[in-house]
Design a protein around this motif. Structure first.
Motif, PDB file in Angstrom:
ATOM      1  N   TYR A   9     -10.543   3.375  52.324  1.00 55.47           N
ATOM      2  CA  TYR A   9      -9.367   4.192  52.015  1.00 55.47           C
ATOM      3  C   TYR A   9      -8.940   4.067  50.568  1.00 55.47           C
ATOM      4  N   ARG A  13     -13.859   4.465  48.170  1.00 55.55           N
ATOM      5  CA  ARG A  13     -14.118   5.870  48.500  1.00 55.55           C
ATOM      6  C   ARG A  13     -15.065   6.486  47.474  1.00 55.55           C
ATOM      7  N   LYS A  34      -9.656   9.467  59.411  1.00 55.36           N
ATOM      8  CA  LYS A  34      -8.263   9.013  59.350  1.00 55.36           C
ATOM      9  C   LYS A  34      -8.069   7.840  60.302  1.00 55.36           C
ATOM     10  N   LEU A  40       0.278   2.777  54.060  1.00 57.97           N
ATOM     11  CA  LEU A  40      -0.553   2.625  52.876  1.00 57.97           C
ATOM     12  C   LEU A  40       0.321   2.329  51.667  1.00 57.97           C
ATOM     13  N   VAL A  58      -3.542   7.080  57.626  1.00 55.20           N
ATOM     14  CA  VAL A  58      -4.195   6.787  56.354  1.00 55.20           C
ATOM     15  C   VAL A  58      -5.500   7.580  56.284  1.00 55.20           C
ATOM     16  N   CYS A  59      -5.677   8.294  55.182  1.00 61.18           N
ATOM     17  CA  CYS A  59      -6.882   9.097  54.961  1.00 61.18           C
ATOM     18  C   CYS A  59      -7.956   8.247  54.305  1.00 61.18           C
ATOM     19  N   GLY A  60      -9.186   8.510  54.654  1.00 63.75           N
ATOM     20  CA  GLY A  60     -10.288   7.785  54.043  1.00 63.75           C
ATOM     21  C   GLY A  60     -11.611   8.367  54.443  1.00 63.75           C
ATOM     22  N   GLU A  61     -12.621   7.524  54.425  1.00 61.49           N
ATOM     23  CA  GLU A  61     -13.979   7.951  54.720  1.00 61.49           C
ATOM     24  C   GLU A  61     -14.679   6.880  55.554  1.00 61.49           C
ATOM     25  N   ASP A 135      -2.751   8.963  51.447  1.00 58.85           N
ATOM     26  CA  ASP A 135      -4.019   9.238  50.760  1.00 58.85           C
ATOM     27  C   ASP A 135      -4.000   8.614  49.361  1.00 58.85           C
ATOM     28  N   TRP A 136      -4.641   7.444  49.213  1.00 58.86           N
ATOM     29  CA  TRP A 136      -4.665   6.726  47.935  1.00 58.86           C
ATOM     30  C   TRP A 136      -5.415   7.503  46.865  1.00 58.86           C
TER      31      TRP A 136
END
Length: 143
Positions: A9, A13, A34, A40, A58-61, A135-136
Motif C-alpha cells: 500500500y 507499490r 483493497k 492509513l 486502504v488501496c494498494g496492490e 490511498d498513499w
C-alpha cells in the motif's frame, strides 16, 4: 505449499522507490486491491506510510512474486520492513495474513500485509498524517 501473495500500500507499490529496489523483475502479476477495516497514515518523519486497525479502506496492490525469487524476495522485504519475527515487540512492522480483495476478480484472498507497530513509535500519534481516502500513492502524488 502455495506461496502467499503480498498486499502493498506504500513505497512497494509499482513505480515507487521500494518497488524498484525490492520487487521489480521479481513479480509475476500485479492486481489492484483493497484492504478493509484499516486506517492509513503518512509518517513525514520517516517518509513512508503505516496502516493500523480502523474503519477505512486502504488501496494498494496484490503482488504475485515469481516462484524462483519468492524466499529471497520475502526475506529482503522483511528486513526492509523491520520485521524480526511473529509478534516480536521490536518489529517496526508486524507481518500478518489478512483477507484482501482483488479488484479485478472481486474475490478475497489471504495475503501477507505489513501492519505498523505503533507501540514502538512514541511520536506516531502527534506526527503522523491521517489519510482518510486510504490511498498513499494518490496522497504522495498530490502533496
Amino acid at each position: 505449499m502455495k506461496n502467499i501473495n503480498l498486499f502493498v500500500y506504500g513505497s512497494l507499490r509499482e513505480n515507487f522507490f521500494n518497488y524498484d529496489k525490492y520487487l521489480k523483475g521479481k513479480v509475476e502479476k500485479i492486481f489492484p486491491a483493497k484492504l478493509e477495516d484499516m486506517n492509513l497514515y503518512h509518517m513525514p518523519y520517516k517518509g513512508y506510510p503505516a496502516i493500523t486497525k480502523g474503519e477505512d479502506v486502504v488501496c494498494g496492490e496484490i503482488m504475485v512474486i515469481n516462484e524462483s525469487n519468492y524466499e529471497e524476495t520475502v526475506k529482503a522485504m522483511d528486513k526492509m520492513e523491520g520485521f524480526i519475527s511473529d509478534n516480536n515487540p521490536e518489529n517496526e512492522y508486524h507481518k500478518v495474513i489478512l483477507e484482501v480483495e482483488n479488484l479485478l476478480t472481486n474475490e478475497k484472498e489471504k495475503c501477507f500485509v505489513y501492519f505498523y507497530n505503533k507501540e514502538r513509535d512514541m511520536i506516531f500519534e502527534e506526527e503522523s498524517v491521517y489519510i482518510p481516502h486510504g490511498d498513499w500513492k494518490e496522497y504522495m502524488l498530490n502533496k
